[in-house]
Design an enzyme around this catalytic site. Structure first.
Site, PDB file in Angstrom:
ATOM      1  N   CYS A 112      76.790  45.250  36.015  1.00 31.39           N
ATOM      2  CA  CYS A 112      77.492  45.088  37.324  1.00 31.39           C
ATOM      3  C   CYS A 112      77.761  43.417  37.651  1.00 31.39           C
ATOM      4  O   CYS A 112      78.628  43.167  38.552  1.00 31.39           O
ATOM      5  CB  CYS A 112      76.496  45.697  38.411  1.00 31.39           C
ATOM      6  N   HIS A 252      76.669  42.754  45.276  1.00 26.68           N
ATOM      7  CA  HIS A 252      76.625  44.071  44.704  1.00 26.68           C
ATOM      8  C   HIS A 252      76.521  45.234  45.418  1.00 26.68           C
ATOM      9  O   HIS A 252      75.376  45.206  46.371  1.00 26.68           O
ATOM     10  CB  HIS A 252      76.270  44.020  43.426  1.00 26.68           C
ATOM     11  N   ASN A 282      79.085  52.762  44.134  1.00 30.26           N
ATOM     12  CA  ASN A 282      78.685  51.778  43.250  1.00 30.26           C
ATOM     13  C   ASN A 282      79.782  51.395  42.173  1.00 30.26           C
ATOM     14  O   ASN A 282      79.926  52.331  41.292  1.00 30.26           O
ATOM     15  CB  ASN A 282      77.404  51.727  42.571  1.00 30.26           C
TER      16      ASN A 282
HETATM   17  O1  UT7 Z   1      74.234  48.938  39.791  1.00 30.97           O
HETATM   18  C1  UT7 Z   1      72.894  49.266  39.266  1.00 30.97           C
HETATM   19  C2  UT7 Z   1      72.799  50.914  39.408  1.00 30.97           C
HETATM   20  N1  UT7 Z   1      71.642  51.533  39.666  1.00 30.97           N
HETATM   21  C3  UT7 Z   1      71.175  51.399  41.116  1.00 30.97           C
HETATM   22  O2  UT7 Z   1      71.444  50.693  41.928  1.00 30.97           O
HETATM   23  C4  UT7 Z   1      70.017  52.488  41.462  1.00 30.97           C
HETATM   24  C5  UT7 Z   1      69.132  51.870  42.241  1.00 30.97           C
HETATM   25  N2  UT7 Z   1      68.160  52.947  42.732  1.00 30.97           N
HETATM   26  C6  UT7 Z   1      68.532  53.474  43.706  1.00 30.97           C
HETATM   27  O3  UT7 Z   1      69.610  53.207  44.451  1.00 30.97           O
HETATM   28  C7  UT7 Z   1      67.587  54.559  44.312  1.00 30.97           C
HETATM   29  O4  UT7 Z   1      66.578  54.735  43.683  1.00 30.97           O
HETATM   30  C8  UT7 Z   1      68.315  56.102  44.226  1.00 30.97           C
HETATM   31  C9  UT7 Z   1      69.348  56.184  45.244  1.00 30.97           C
HETATM   32  C10 UT7 Z   1      68.761  56.436  42.713  1.00 30.97           C
HETATM   33  C11 UT7 Z   1      67.262  57.114  44.564  1.00 30.97           C
HETATM   34  O5  UT7 Z   1      66.581  56.931  45.683  1.00 30.97           O
HETATM   35  P1  UT7 Z   1      64.902  57.178  45.702  1.00 30.97           P
HETATM   36  O6  UT7 Z   1      64.821  56.866  47.333  1.00 30.97           O
HETATM   37  O7  UT7 Z   1      64.459  55.974  44.769  1.00 30.97           O
HETATM   38  O8  UT7 Z   1      64.638  58.273  45.512  1.00 30.97           O
HETATM   39  P2  UT7 Z   1      63.725  59.035  44.366  1.00 30.97           P
HETATM   40  O9  UT7 Z   1      64.512  58.542  42.923  1.00 30.97           O
HETATM   41  O10 UT7 Z   1      62.468  58.532  44.584  1.00 30.97           O
HETATM   42  O11 UT7 Z   1      63.934  60.706  44.828  1.00 30.97           O
HETATM   43  C12 UT7 Z   1      63.341  61.203  45.571  1.00 30.97           C
HETATM   44  C13 UT7 Z   1      63.623  62.620  45.652  1.00 30.97           C
HETATM   45  C14 UT7 Z   1      63.256  63.207  44.230  1.00 30.97           C
HETATM   46  O12 UT7 Z   1      62.737  64.516  44.601  1.00 30.97           O
HETATM   47  P3  UT7 Z   1      61.438  64.933  44.840  1.00 30.97           P
HETATM   48  O13 UT7 Z   1      60.446  64.491  43.157  1.00 30.97           O
HETATM   49  O14 UT7 Z   1      60.517  63.933  45.753  1.00 30.97           O
HETATM   50  O15 UT7 Z   1      61.277  66.366  45.168  1.00 30.97           O
HETATM   51  C15 UT7 Z   1      64.667  63.304  43.615  1.00 30.97           C
HETATM   52  O16 UT7 Z   1      64.590  64.397  42.713  1.00 30.97           O
HETATM   53  O17 UT7 Z   1      65.322  62.705  45.933  1.00 30.97           O
HETATM   54  C16 UT7 Z   1      65.546  63.668  44.843  1.00 30.97           C
HETATM   55  N3  UT7 Z   1      67.058  63.314  44.421  1.00 30.97           N
HETATM   56  C17 UT7 Z   1      68.029  63.662  45.037  1.00 30.97           C
HETATM   57  N4  UT7 Z   1      68.020  64.771  46.042  1.00 30.97           N
HETATM   58  C18 UT7 Z   1      69.006  65.086  46.599  1.00 30.97           C
HETATM   59  C19 UT7 Z   1      67.385  62.500  43.633  1.00 30.97           C
HETATM   60  N5  UT7 Z   1      68.833  62.376  43.678  1.00 30.97           N
HETATM   61  C20 UT7 Z   1      69.238  63.289  44.693  1.00 30.97           C
HETATM   62  C21 UT7 Z   1      70.451  63.506  45.226  1.00 30.97           C
HETATM   63  N6  UT7 Z   1      70.482  64.448  46.376  1.00 30.97           N
HETATM   64  N7  UT7 Z   1      71.508  63.100  44.793  1.00 30.97           N
END
Ligand code: UT7
Length: 326
Positions: A112, A252, A282
């Site tokens: 990125c 970013h 992104n």
């Molecule tokens: O440029 C660099 C690229 N990467 C990034 O910048 C990513 C950085 N990380 C993030 O932006 C966040 O961590 C995410 C947006 C990827 C995820 O958000 P989060 O608040 O950290 O969620 P999480 O991974 O802790 O997941 C929470 C819940 C999980 O379910 P359970 O285990 O609580 O039942 C996931 O399975 O949300 C679920 N989940 C979704 N639900 C609906 C994960 N993705 C999705 C989705 N839709 N697309």
């Protein structure tokens, strides 16, 4: 003498994919994506459109904005994690598309922060006598490397490109200072397992969907916030500027919550931060030059404005710079 951006441009594919479109084939919701990331829609390049195609359009716009012909360029650098192919470099393909030859051109894989890394490399080289004008591009087609069956990654990314023409002159404008960093120990938080020399493509890698991105989202989030904050504070310190001197924070665009955390650490009001993740998701190395181009088009960037750009990405890599716009 300083290195200055004399023209900027961007390009995003026409195809808009909303969160509601994703709901149709993924176990996700507009509400989840919107509240957890700030993304409402993204642009997805059609199958026949590769990174060099996006990069070329952004380059043409930047050259026009700069009033520079392709023949006047001394080098092309493309920051990308999603090149057309391993080789030739996407930068060489852009050169061909621009109808020129004979100039050095290469890709830089810094994920990125690829555009910020590119600016820094160009800034250094512009101090040498051989280079007067360098085109730096951040271009990505990352949606092709996201598993459409993986809701945790597929919803986050979009395709696009941004470009800038740089030169060195004796105006008071340009890049004041930069800071780049990296930490390979965090490499396993965000990576693309197969297709390289570690795990060459095979029937098995395809069957196991190993040509798609793997990400530990929550961990990436944590280090992203930490490194964005650190990098932003570092360039402020190097430039001997106070947080309140900054006119615009252009971060970013990975997650609006990461952007908010960075802004809060810097103590900046929301109106000083440019956010367009809602429209594009992104776009990795393209996100900052796309944002700068939009800001210029909207008349938001005034001569003398102090712009702080900051980014992080797979590697881990991070980078920031302060630009006196003009
Ligand atoms: O440029 C660099 C690229 N990467 C990034 O910048 C990513 C950085 N990380 C993030 O932006 C966040 O961590 C995410 C947006 C990827 C995820 O958000 P989060 O608040 O950290 O969620 P999480 O991974 O802790 O997941 C929470 C819940 C999980 O379910 P359970 O285990 O609580 O039942 C996931 O399975 O949300 C679920 N989940 C979704 N639900 C609906 C994960 N993705 C999705 C989705 N839709 N697309």
């Amino acid at each position: 003498m300083g290195v200055r951006i004399i023209g900027i441009g961007s390009y995003v594919p026409e195809n808009v994919v909303t969160n509601f479109d994703l709901e149709k084939f993924l176990d996700t919701s507009d509400e989840w994506i919107r509240t957890r990331t700030g993304i409402v829609e993204r642009r997805i390049a059609p199958p026949e459109m590769a990174t060099s195609d996006l990069a070329t359009e952004a380059a043409k716009m930047a050259l026009k904005d700069a009033g520079v012909t392709p023949e006047e360029l001394d080098m092309i650098i493309v920051g990308t994690a999603s090149p057309d192919m391993f080789y030739p470099a996407t930068a060489c393909l852009v050169q061909k598309n621009l109808g020129i030859k004979g100039k050095p051109c290469f890709d830089m894989e810094a994920a990125c922060p690829g555009f910020i890394y590119g600016l820094e490399v160009a800034r250094g080289l512009l101090h040498l006598p051989n280079y007067k004008k360098i085109l730096v591009i951040g271009a990505e087609n990352l949606t092709k490397f996201m598993d459409p069956e993986d809701r945790a990654t597929y919803v986050l990314f979009g395709d696009g490109a941004g470009a800038a023409v740089l030169t060195m002159d004796d105006t008071p404008y340009g890049i004041i200072t930069s800071h780049l960093g990296g930490d390979g120990n965090l490499g396993d938080l965000l990576y693309l397992p197969a297709g390289g020399s570690r795990m060459p493509a095979s029937r098995e890698t395809v069957e196991k969907r190993l040509h798609y991105t793997v990400m530990k989202g929550r961990e990436v989030f944590k280090y992203a916030v930490l490194n964005m904050q650190k990098a932003a504070l570092k360039v402020l310190e190097q430039a001997e500027l106070k947080k309140e001197d900054i006119t615009w924070l252009v971060p970013h665009q990975a997650n609006v919550r990461i952007i908010d955390a960075t802004r809060e650490k810097l103590g900046l009001p929301p109106e000083k931060v440019y956010i367009n993740i809602d429209k594009y998701g992104n776009t990795s190395a393209a996100s900052i030059p796309i944002a700068l181009t939009e800001m210029k088009q909207k008349g938001l960037l005034k001569k003398g404005d102090l712009v702080l750009t900051v980014s992080f990405g797979a590697g881990f890599t991070w980078g920031a710079n302060i630009i006196r716009w003009g």
